[in-house]
Design an enzyme around this catalytic site. Sequence first.
Site, PDB file in Angstrom:
ATOM      1  N   GLU A 110      28.839  46.042  17.776  1.00  0.00           N
ATOM      2  CA  GLU A 110      27.909  47.145  18.062  1.00  0.00           C
ATOM      3  C   GLU A 110      27.027  46.830  19.274  1.00  0.00           C
ATOM      4  O   GLU A 110      26.716  47.718  20.063  1.00  0.00           O
ATOM      5  CB  GLU A 110      27.059  47.430  16.820  1.00  0.00           C
ATOM      6  CG  GLU A 110      27.906  48.015  15.687  1.00  0.00           C
ATOM      7  CD  GLU A 110      27.091  48.267  14.432  1.00  0.00           C
ATOM      8  OE1 GLU A 110      26.631  47.279  13.839  1.00  0.00           O
ATOM      9  OE2 GLU A 110      26.902  49.440  14.065  1.00  0.00           O
ATOM     10  N   GLU A 130      32.085  45.482   8.168  1.00  0.00           N
ATOM     11  CA  GLU A 130      30.976  45.702   7.231  1.00  0.00           C
ATOM     12  C   GLU A 130      31.443  46.174   5.868  1.00  0.00           C
ATOM     13  O   GLU A 130      30.834  45.867   4.839  1.00  0.00           O
ATOM     14  CB  GLU A 130      29.978  46.716   7.805  1.00  0.00           C
ATOM     15  CG  GLU A 130      29.112  46.186   8.930  1.00  0.00           C
ATOM     16  CD  GLU A 130      29.751  46.277  10.299  1.00  0.00           C
ATOM     17  OE1 GLU A 130      30.977  46.529  10.379  1.00  0.00           O
ATOM     18  OE2 GLU A 130      29.030  46.112  11.289  1.00  0.00           O
TER      19      GLU A 130
HETATM   20  N1  CAA Z   1      25.791  35.734   9.312  1.00  0.00           N
HETATM   21  C1  CAA Z   1      25.379  34.501   8.889  1.00  0.00           C
HETATM   22  N2  CAA Z   1      26.212  33.470   8.752  1.00  0.00           N
HETATM   23  C2  CAA Z   1      27.501  33.677   9.059  1.00  0.00           C
HETATM   24  C3  CAA Z   1      27.998  34.920   9.497  1.00  0.00           C
HETATM   25  C4  CAA Z   1      27.069  35.974   9.624  1.00  0.00           C
HETATM   26  N3  CAA Z   1      27.446  37.189  10.056  1.00  0.00           N
HETATM   27  N4  CAA Z   1      29.325  34.814   9.707  1.00  0.00           N
HETATM   28  C5  CAA Z   1      29.654  33.544   9.414  1.00  0.00           C
HETATM   29  N5  CAA Z   1      28.556  32.860   9.020  1.00  0.00           N
HETATM   30  C6  CAA Z   1      28.489  31.456   8.632  1.00  0.00           C
HETATM   31  C7  CAA Z   1      29.315  31.152   7.413  1.00  0.00           C
HETATM   32  O1  CAA Z   1      28.588  31.432   6.226  1.00  0.00           O
HETATM   33  C8  CAA Z   1      29.603  29.678   7.590  1.00  0.00           C
HETATM   34  O2  CAA Z   1      28.428  29.000   7.223  1.00  0.00           O
HETATM   35  P1  CAA Z   1      28.504  27.557   6.542  1.00  0.00           P
HETATM   36  O3  CAA Z   1      29.199  26.682   7.531  1.00  0.00           O
HETATM   37  O4  CAA Z   1      27.095  27.216   6.278  1.00  0.00           O
HETATM   38  O5  CAA Z   1      29.308  27.763   5.287  1.00  0.00           O
HETATM   39  C9  CAA Z   1      29.755  29.540   9.105  1.00  0.00           C
HETATM   40  O6  CAA Z   1      29.099  30.705   9.668  1.00  0.00           O
HETATM   41  C10 CAA Z   1      31.180  29.514   9.611  1.00  0.00           C
HETATM   42  O7  CAA Z   1      31.870  30.631   9.051  1.00  0.00           O
HETATM   43  P2  CAA Z   1      33.399  30.523   8.566  1.00  0.00           P
HETATM   44  O8  CAA Z   1      33.551  29.333   7.686  1.00  0.00           O
HETATM   45  O9  CAA Z   1      33.782  31.843   8.029  1.00  0.00           O
HETATM   46  O10 CAA Z   1      34.119  30.215   9.968  1.00  0.00           O
HETATM   47  P3  CAA Z   1      35.471  30.775  10.566  1.00  0.00           P
HETATM   48  O11 CAA Z   1      35.593  30.171  11.915  1.00  0.00           O
HETATM   49  O12 CAA Z   1      36.553  30.639   9.551  1.00  0.00           O
HETATM   50  O13 CAA Z   1      35.271  32.371  10.736  1.00  0.00           O
HETATM   51  C11 CAA Z   1      34.175  34.403  11.397  1.00  0.00           C
HETATM   52  C12 CAA Z   1      34.344  32.877  11.652  1.00  0.00           C
HETATM   53  C13 CAA Z   1      35.476  35.150  11.725  1.00  0.00           C
HETATM   54  C14 CAA Z   1      33.087  34.876  12.318  1.00  0.00           C
HETATM   55  C15 CAA Z   1      33.837  34.644   9.914  1.00  0.00           C
HETATM   56  O14 CAA Z   1      32.758  33.801   9.559  1.00  0.00           O
HETATM   57  C16 CAA Z   1      33.425  36.046   9.575  1.00  0.00           C
HETATM   58  O15 CAA Z   1      34.283  36.885   9.350  1.00  0.00           O
HETATM   59  N6  CAA Z   1      32.100  36.302   9.486  1.00  0.00           N
HETATM   60  C17 CAA Z   1      31.558  37.523   8.986  1.00  0.00           C
HETATM   61  C18 CAA Z   1      31.640  38.594  10.017  1.00  0.00           C
HETATM   62  C19 CAA Z   1      31.019  39.858   9.481  1.00  0.00           C
HETATM   63  O16 CAA Z   1      31.290  40.304   8.379  1.00  0.00           O
HETATM   64  N7  CAA Z   1      30.172  40.469  10.306  1.00  0.00           N
HETATM   65  C20 CAA Z   1      29.528  41.675   9.967  1.00  0.00           C
HETATM   66  C21 CAA Z   1      28.170  41.381   9.490  1.00  0.00           C
HETATM   67  S1  CAA Z   1      27.424  42.836   8.851  1.00  0.00           S
HETATM   68  C22 CAA Z   1      26.799  43.628  10.172  1.00  0.00           C
HETATM   69  O17 CAA Z   1      26.929  43.222  11.276  1.00  0.00           O
HETATM   70  C23 CAA Z   1      26.045  44.846   9.711  1.00  0.00           C
HETATM   71  C24 CAA Z   1      25.465  45.688  10.751  1.00  0.00           C
HETATM   72  O18 CAA Z   1      26.110  46.501  11.354  1.00  0.00           O
HETATM   73  C25 CAA Z   1      24.015  45.666  10.968  1.00  0.00           C
END
Ligand code: CAA
Length: 705
Positions: A110, A130
């Site tokens: 976004e 999301e």
């Molecule tokens: N916020 C906070 N922490 C996050 C995060 C986020 N969005 N995404 C990942 N992390 C953290 C994980 O909890 C993990 O923390 P720990 O090491 O303490 O366990 C660390 O980052 C690494 O994450 P992964 O183990 O998942 O690492 P990866 O390399 O396998 O994957 C990734 C990376 C593809 C970014 C994956 O973490 C992911 O899919 N993250 C979530 C993405 C997501 O759902 N984003 C949308 C958020 S909601 C939003 O944005 C709403 C809005 O419109 C306002």
Amino acid sequence: MEATPAANVVTTTVSDHIALVTISNPPVNALSTAVRRGLQRAIEETSADPAVHAVVICGAGSNFIAGADIREFGLPPQAPSLPEVGALIEACPKLVIAAIHGAALGGGLEVALSAHYRLATDTARLGLPEVALGLLPGAGGTQRTPRLIGAQAALDLMLTGRHASAREALRLGLIDHLATSDDIAAEGIAYARSLLSDGSPVRRSSAQTDALADRAAQQAAIDAARADVQKKRGLFSPGKIVDCVQAALDLPFEQGLATERELFTQCLESPQRAGLIHAFLAEREVAKAPETRAARPRPFQHVGVIGGGTMGAGIAVALLDAGLTVTMIERDEAALTLGRSRVAKVYDGLIQKARMTEDGKAAVLSRFHGSTTYDALAHADIVIEAVFEDMAVKKAVFAELDRVCRAGAVLATNTSYLDVNEIAASVSRPGDVVGLHFFSPANIMKLLEIVVPAQVSADVVATGFELARRLKKVPVRAGVCDGFIGNRILAVYRQAADFMMEDGASPYEIDQMARAFGYPMGPYEVSDLAGGDIGWATRKRRAATRDPRARYVPIADRLCERGWFGQKTGRGWYLYANGARTGQPDPEVEAIVAEERAKAGVTPRRFTQDELQRRYLAAMVNEGAKVVAEGIALRPLDVDVAMVHGYGFPRHRGGPMKWADIVGLPTILADIRAFAQEDPLFWAPAPLLVQLVASGQSFDSLNRA
Ligand code: CAA
Ligand code: NAI
């Protein structure tokens, strides 16, 4: 080059009229309050700086921005909000370019959509996931995405939450340019320079109209998505996403944003958001066990599998799919041939669905070997035993492994219920013995319980976790007891179901309750699928040690005595006419149930669906609390992950312990005490539950301890 620290996490450097704004918030550049403030300041400063003609936003480390900071959801909001930051970026009078590498997800995408132009490296992943967190894109994503790529593609991204490749994003119109190297900052600056020299104007996504021009096509896409969402009942946010896209089509941008905000807030406040975010974090937390912190895994490439039955074959496929070399041991050539064919059948299924070629199958199977002699395991790094569930047979196998395996090989058992301490004590190297409890089908099910016996070395446990990572499984650490975490809890809520059946509910009503709660199947459907004989064997094994005071419902035994084991025999709790996969209620089963009730002297009574659900889940939560208190599970979240990934507990409810927190532990305890009036032995409240209620705490408080 002059460096301006805008905030610790967001830095701006200006060179030759181009400002490079870099976000550095490890591990994934999530949009925490500090990042939002830093971005706000960077945009305000560069907007006001006459020396700046263009602004490039990029991420440090291996990602652009992975989204909003998941850990901040549910906490009091801090200014500036992400929509405010997006509005500021879009309104910037200078050209703003988002330079994307790695993940640009959720709020991260976004931010990029608020910029005026976007480029990405070839390996970048873009998405709006999301929905997987019970949310919708709440920072303009539902309004800007359809304006850029049309309703259909936008809905596809937002409803599946899938990640699009950079090339797909370019094709869709989500980005404008593909970078040719991985140096994203340099690529962003070069692209900004070319846009400036071409005289490219500031171009705001909110003002784009082309992609929505064919209104009839957009409406058709929205209607189709709505029909699809309505079919998959149960989840809250997908319907709201469709509403937002409708608003994008019908309303001016600002009003659409207001709709998005309102519906985002509804999602944020829904228990599904709490459940799904709990699941997301818990799935990552389970991988952190004391042994993974204390020790390094032993290296492995060659894995032995003993037994080529249902589990052995599935485990072999999981190992092969992860690129490992597998040697399967069976009792004799005939059994080995069967084991091989079970493995080959999985790949033949993929070929039939055009998801694999014959050459691909041959390549995978070149890493698969079979033998009837244990000497073939002399060089194996890990051996997983999956023979009959019989202590004497298992011990005989482990004696052979003790004889042939090299020093340092990890010796694992896939036992469901047997005492792993006893198996370990039977060999000369108990420190190398661990439980690796896979779930059927082992190549599909995500859960892997890592069962930790008393004498095991930490690096052996760490190797189990590393194996789970390589197999893309979700590991949950479990202590030794009858059934470990999952099967132990299952045994208890299955009993609760049987009690309700004997007291007056039909198995079909109980299954219906479980499905309405969000399970893909009810307990009796699962039993028919897995085969009633499995549970029957376990009940017979336990009969001798069963507490004579405990209530026992023999109805399932009556079915098994007739040879009604479920789908494989054409009837079980349900009737499966002509090999059908979906069963029909069976009046004969209902008659047997009635007869058994009469024998037990029970006057049947009616249960509401609510009552069935409360008992079913209270039994699960109460046993979960016992499992945590005994240290069988490290934390409540480990119980949650086990039940979600091994037993079909609906992920959007977070897991039974999270569900209990949401309902309120005092309510659950009050229910248990009320049920205990009828059966004080079965419904004895878990001391941990009583203690948490007395101190006003939740299960989640133990997750954070
Ligand atoms: N916020 C906070 N922490 C996050 C995060 C986020 N969005 N995404 C990942 N992390 C953290 C994980 O909890 C993990 O923390 P720990 O090491 O303490 O366990 C660390 O980052 C690494 O994450 P992964 O183990 O998942 O690492 P990866 O390399 O396998 O994957 C990734 C990376 C593809 C970014 C994956 O973490 C992911 O899919 N993250 C979530 C993405 C997501 O759902 N984003 C949308 C958020 S909601 C939003 O944005 C709403 C809005 O419109 C306002
Ligand atoms: P199965 O009966 O399908 O397969 C067992 C296989 O082991 C048979 O092919 C048999 O020939 C082979 N075998 C027996 N003794 C042997 C020996 N001494 N050496 C070599 N091979 C031998 O059984 P299944 O269902 O695969 O179960 C295996 C183990 O996995 C059991 O301990 C079971 O409790 C456990 N398990 C089963 C699950 C299931 O859903 N079926 C789930 C999780 C664990």
